[in-house]
Design a protein around this motif. Structure first.
Motif, short mmCIF file in Angstrom:
data_model
loop_
_atom_site.label_atom_id
_atom_site.label_comp_id
_atom_site.label_asym_id
_atom_site.label_seq_id
_atom_site.Cartn_x
_atom_site.Cartn_y
_atom_site.Cartn_z
N GLU A 252 -17.45 33.48 -35.93
CA GLU A 252 -18.60 32.98 -35.18
C GLU A 252 -19.56 32.22 -36.10
O GLU A 252 -20.12 31.20 -35.72
CB GLU A 252 -19.34 34.13 -34.52
N MET A 253 -19.74 32.76 -37.31
CA MET A 253 -20.67 32.14 -38.27
C MET A 253 -20.26 30.71 -38.61
O MET A 253 -21.11 29.85 -38.75
CB MET A 253 -20.71 32.95 -39.57
N LYS A 254 -18.96 30.48 -38.75
CA LYS A 254 -18.48 29.16 -39.14
C LYS A 254 -18.96 28.08 -38.17
O LYS A 254 -19.19 26.95 -38.58
CB LYS A 254 -16.95 29.14 -39.20
N GLU B 37 -34.51 25.58 -44.60
CA GLU B 37 -34.49 24.73 -45.80
C GLU B 37 -34.16 25.54 -47.05
O GLU B 37 -33.40 25.10 -47.90
CB GLU B 37 -35.83 24.01 -45.96
N VAL B 38 -34.72 26.73 -47.14
CA VAL B 38 -34.45 27.60 -48.29
C VAL B 38 -32.99 28.04 -48.26
O VAL B 38 -32.31 28.01 -49.29
CB VAL B 38 -35.39 28.83 -48.30
N LEU B 39 -32.50 28.42 -47.09
CA LEU B 39 -31.10 28.83 -46.98
C LEU B 39 -30.17 27.68 -47.36
O LEU B 39 -29.22 27.89 -48.12
CB LEU B 39 -30.78 29.31 -45.56
N LEU B 40 -30.45 26.49 -46.88
CA LEU B 40 -29.63 25.33 -47.23
C LEU B 40 -29.63 25.09 -48.73
O LEU B 40 -28.57 24.87 -49.33
CB LEU B 40 -30.11 24.08 -46.49
N ILE C 295 -20.41 35.28 -47.79
CA ILE C 295 -21.30 34.84 -48.87
C ILE C 295 -22.60 34.30 -48.27
O ILE C 295 -23.69 34.55 -48.80
CB ILE C 295 -20.61 33.79 -49.77
N ILE C 296 -22.49 33.58 -47.17
CA ILE C 296 -23.68 33.05 -46.50
C ILE C 296 -24.53 34.20 -45.97
O ILE C 296 -25.75 34.19 -46.06
CB ILE C 296 -23.31 32.08 -45.36
N LYS C 297 -23.86 35.22 -45.43
CA LYS C 297 -24.58 36.41 -44.97
C LYS C 297 -25.35 37.04 -46.13
O LYS C 297 -26.50 37.43 -45.98
CB LYS C 297 -23.62 37.44 -44.39
#
Length: 129
Positions: A61-63, A79-82, A115-117
């Motif tokens: 789902e995340m993808k 923006e920080v996450l990116l 990793i994004i999580k």
């Protein structure tokens, strides 16, 4: 005569290999979905990290989510996450928060959504403290 024997041998080997794959449902499913070994490893890593995050969402789902949508789920700055994603994978493209994780994975690097999580969770914890 030798050619016929060679052809028959090749057919027998092909049938044997196809039979082995057909008897193993996991192999058949992987072939049908055209999953690479790298993607399987990413999904396994995702399953290992599933319980460690404040937001429950599967990697598949995340993808499909954009960076903005992921940030909204974790209630953090997109923006920080990116910028964290770009730094983590040393991405070279010019990305905005509207890009999906799958688009990044296809363009540059097939990372695990886990990793994004982790990045989102770290940012959320930093904002909480």
């Amino acid at each position: 005569m030798k050619k016929i024997i060679l052809i028959i041998t090749m057919v027998i080997v092909l049938v044997a290999v196809a039979g082995c794959a057909a008897e193993n449902p996991a192999v058949v499913e992987q072939v049908q979905e055209n999953i690479t070994e790298e993607e399987i490893e990413c999904e396994e890593a995702e399953e290992e990290h599933e319980h460690e995050h404040s937001v429950e969402i599967e990697g598949k789902e995340m993808k499909a989510l954009s960076v903005q949508e992921v940030a909204d789920l974790w209630e953090i700055s997109s923006e920080v996450l990116l910028s964290k994603i770009i730094a983590e994978f040393d991405l070279q493209g010019d990305y905005t928060v509207d890009i999906t994780l799958e688009e990044i994975r296809v363009a540059e690097y097939k990372f695990s959504p886990a990793i994004i999580k982790d990045l989102a969770e770290e940012e959320k914890e930093q904002n909480t403290n």
